[in-house]
Motif scaffolding. Structure first.
Motif, PDB file in Angstrom:
ATOM      1  N   ASN A 250       0.834  -1.213   0.000  1.00 29.17           N
ATOM      2  CA  ASN A 250       0.000   0.000   0.000  1.00 29.17           C
ATOM      3  C   ASN A 250       0.856   1.245   0.000  1.00 29.17           C
ATOM      4  N   GLN A 251       1.879   1.198   0.802  1.00 28.36           N
ATOM      5  CA  GLN A 251       2.758   2.365   0.884  1.00 28.36           C
ATOM      6  C   GLN A 251       3.625   2.467  -0.367  1.00 28.36           C
ATOM      7  N   ALA A 252       4.119   1.301  -0.837  1.00 32.26           N
ATOM      8  CA  ALA A 252       5.027   1.298  -1.992  1.00 32.26           C
ATOM      9  C   ALA A 252       4.320   1.748  -3.268  1.00 32.26           C
ATOM     10  N   ALA A 253       3.002   1.487  -3.355  1.00 35.94           N
ATOM     11  CA  ALA A 253       2.263   1.815  -4.577  1.00 35.94           C
ATOM     12  C   ALA A 253       2.361   3.295  -4.931  1.00 35.94           C
ATOM     13  N   LYS A 254       2.514   4.138  -3.917  1.00 36.21           N
ATOM     14  CA  LYS A 254       2.588   5.580  -4.180  1.00 36.21           C
ATOM     15  C   LYS A 254       3.914   5.981  -4.818  1.00 36.21           C
ATOM     16  N   TYR A 255       4.871   5.066  -4.766  1.00 34.75           N
ATOM     17  CA  TYR A 255       6.221   5.432  -5.207  1.00 34.75           C
ATOM     18  C   TYR A 255       6.681   4.618  -6.425  1.00 34.75           C
ATOM     19  N   ILE A 256       5.679   4.044  -7.124  1.00 30.70           N
ATOM     20  CA  ILE A 256       6.018   3.267  -8.321  1.00 30.70           C
ATOM     21  C   ILE A 256       6.599   4.178  -9.398  1.00 30.70           C
TER      22      ILE A 256
END
Lengths: 382, 201
Positions: free
Chosen positions: A213-219
């Motif tokens: 969830n957190q990583a998705a913002k930094y794709i």
């Protein structure tokens, strides 16, 4: 009819009979000879022309670490030339027509990347130079030359799926003066997170548990559909992208692209092109410093930083402030004695190391950073 | 006597028939020998043409340093079959003409293994002149020439490394490797390539 005439008639008939016998022998002999030559000639012509058609139909391209045969004929690779100019006879490798592929590492035990190869030779006697097999960068304005920005070819630009051609490690990751836990490089590709840990693989296959969830913002931090290479760090049993800066803590990381470029002793200039993206929440600005280092296996290194030559653009995107640094860092080898002595005394493969330092302008800031692409080229005298 | 009168034509006929038989036999023997010679020549010509159509040579790599020119000559075949070939080496300024060919000394190797020269008399070696005919190499006035024997073993193409001192190549435009095949202790050209010297004349 007189007796004399009758005698002459008999001689003519006899003569004709003799001539006929001779012709009966000689004509088939000549015809036989001609036929056999014509048969051999026709057969050879067909065989050779067929061979030449197949030979010049051969085509190979390189896609990442794969050699692909898009041609309508099967291709057998029988020999490779390494970058030291040594021919190596390999056990023949067949690539099926219309898309047959082989991984570069399957060619020969010592070959691990396209940078180890100079040329491929096929059984039909075609020589494919590796540099000619790498597809060019998609064209832009300016006709044919528009496809070669900054004098680079597509294969020289490492980003996106080309990342998987390289051994990439995080050799340093420091947050607030302390090392980050188990820092690893990662990239989001084809709807999957990939990480480099003893080679590239999906995060799942490598046993890395990412906070998705957190990583998705930094794709894709600048939202240009080109994902960046980012750093994950472990906290407890989960890997995270973001660092939450408290008390304006510094964050720095160091990415190493192993054996990235082969540098000859007569190199006069090296240029590193790169794009680095940083993001931060709130109104905080990140003071960023980017440094590029070329280092060989004996730890002989030269480094240059980003003073002036990287453009900086800061813009808001969703809830982030995005800052993009893009441009080049030059290593004027010939002009500086130290650079020159390193390169001339230690030619060969060099790692490229990118150091990125971030310092937020205020506390309690979520921040992250990634490398979208990098390319390093070396120039030689004429 | 009436009998005397009859013997003479019989003798004449016998002598004439004998002469005709001898002439006929001689003619037949001559025809057969001519035919055999021609068939044999045609057979060799067909074999040479057959071989020439199958052999493909190409330059795999060329490397020039200050002192040496190295040519990597590749050889492959249309039909993969193990074959033995001989290499002879020339330099020239005249493209396609055999009359400007000058023998060239070089170090020849195949897969790190040196190939020693084997001198052959030039009357044994046939090369193709401009009109397409095979002529013996002795037309160039050479008593003998060094040949280098090597094998083609499929599927890998043969790679012949030719190292030439640049001093040998001053004022010449081309290096000309010629590939020969051996038929009955005579050597026929099956392939030739003109390598342009990059650093010029």
């Amino acid at each position: 009819m007189s007796k004399w005439l009758r005698k002459g008639q008999a001689e003519i008939i006899g003569g004709l009979m003799v001539a006929s016998v001779l012709l009966l022998i000689i004509i088939p002999l000549i015809l036989n000879t001609m036929t056999s030559s014509t048969t051999v000639g026709t057969r050879n012509y067909i065989l050779r022309s067929q061979f030449e058609i197949e030979r010049w139909s051969e085509k190979l391209v390189i896609n990442g670490t794969k050699i692909v045969n898009p041609s309508p004929v099967e291709i057998t690779i029988v020999r490779i030339w390494d970058t030291n100019g040594t021919p190596i006879d390999i056990s023949p490798k067949n690539l099926l027509a219309g898309g047959g592929t082989i991984d570069i590492t399957e060619l020969y035990s010592g070959i691990t990347s396209i940078h180890d190869l100079d040329a491929l030779v096929t059984a039909r006697g075609r020589v494919f130079k590796i540099e000619e097999l790498i597809p060019p960068t998609p064209g832009g304005e300016g006709g044919e030359e528009g496809g070669l920005p900054l004098g680079l070819t597509g294969g020289e630009i490492v980003g996106g799926s080309y990342i998987f051609d390289y051994n990439i490690t995080i050799i340093k990751c420091i947050y607030g003066g302390s090392p980050c836990g188990d820092a690893i490089p990662a990239i989001y590709h084809n709807n999957t997170w990939y990480v480099y840990k003893d080679g590239w693989g999906t995060a799942t296959s490598k046993g890395i548990n990412i906070d998705l969830n957190q990583a998705a913002k930094y794709i894709d931090m600048d939202k240009n559909h080109a994902p960046e290479l980012i750093v994950l760090r472990r906290y407890d049993n989960t890997h995270y992208v973001v660092f939450t800066a408290t008390d304006q803590k510094d964050y720095m990381y160091s990415v190493k692209f192993s054996r990235y470029i082969r540098i000859e002793d007569n190199t006069t200039l090296i240029s590193a092109f790169l794009k680095v993206v940083t993001v931060s929440t709130a109104e905080a600005e990140l003071s960023t410093f980017i440094e590029t280092i070329l280092s060989n296996s004996n730890n002989n290194a030269i480094n240059m930083s980003n003073y002036g030559s990287l453009s900086k653009v800061r813009f808001p995107k969703d809830v982030f402030n995005v800052t993009v640094y893009e441009g080049y860092i030059l290593f004027p080898i010939k002009q500086f004695g130290y650079f020159s002595s390193i390169i001339s005394n230690y030619p060969g493969y060099y790692d490229v190391i990118v150091n990125i330092y971030l310092k937020p302008s205020s506390s309690n800031v979520d921040m992250s950073s990634g490398i979208e692409y990098i390319a390093v080229t070396a120039a030689y005298p004429d | 006597m009436r009998l005397d009168k009859g013997i003479s034509p019989v003798l004449s006929v016998t002598v004439l028939i004998g002469a005709v038989i001898i002439l006929g036999m001689s003619f037949m023997a001559y025809s057969i020998s001519l035919s055999n010679a021609q068939s044999s020549e045609v057979r060799i010509r067909n074999m040479v043409v057959d071989e020439a159509a199958k052999v493909v040579i190409y330059i795999e790599k060329e490397d020039t340093t200050q002192s040496t020119t190295t040519i990597y000559l590749g050889l492959t075949k249309v039909i993969p079959e193990t074959s033995k070939y001989y290499l002879i080496l020339f330099k020239t300024n005249e493209y396609q003409s055999i009359y400007g060919l000058i023998p060239l000394s070089a170090t020849i190797s195949q897969i790190q293994q040196n190939i020693p020269p084997q001198p052959k008399t030039s009357s044994q070696i046939y090369v193709v002149e401009t009109a397409g005919n095979y002529v013996p190499l002795k037309v160039l006035g050479l008593p003998s020439i060094d040949t280098y024997m090597f094998w083609y073993i499929p599927p890998n193409s043969s790679l012949i490394k030719i190292e030439i001192s640049n001093n040998e190549l001053v004022n010449f435009k081309y290096v000309v490797p010629i590939i020969l095949v051996d038929f009955g202790n005579e050597y026929y050209e099956v392939a030739r390539i003109y390598c342009i010297l990059r650093w010029g004349q």
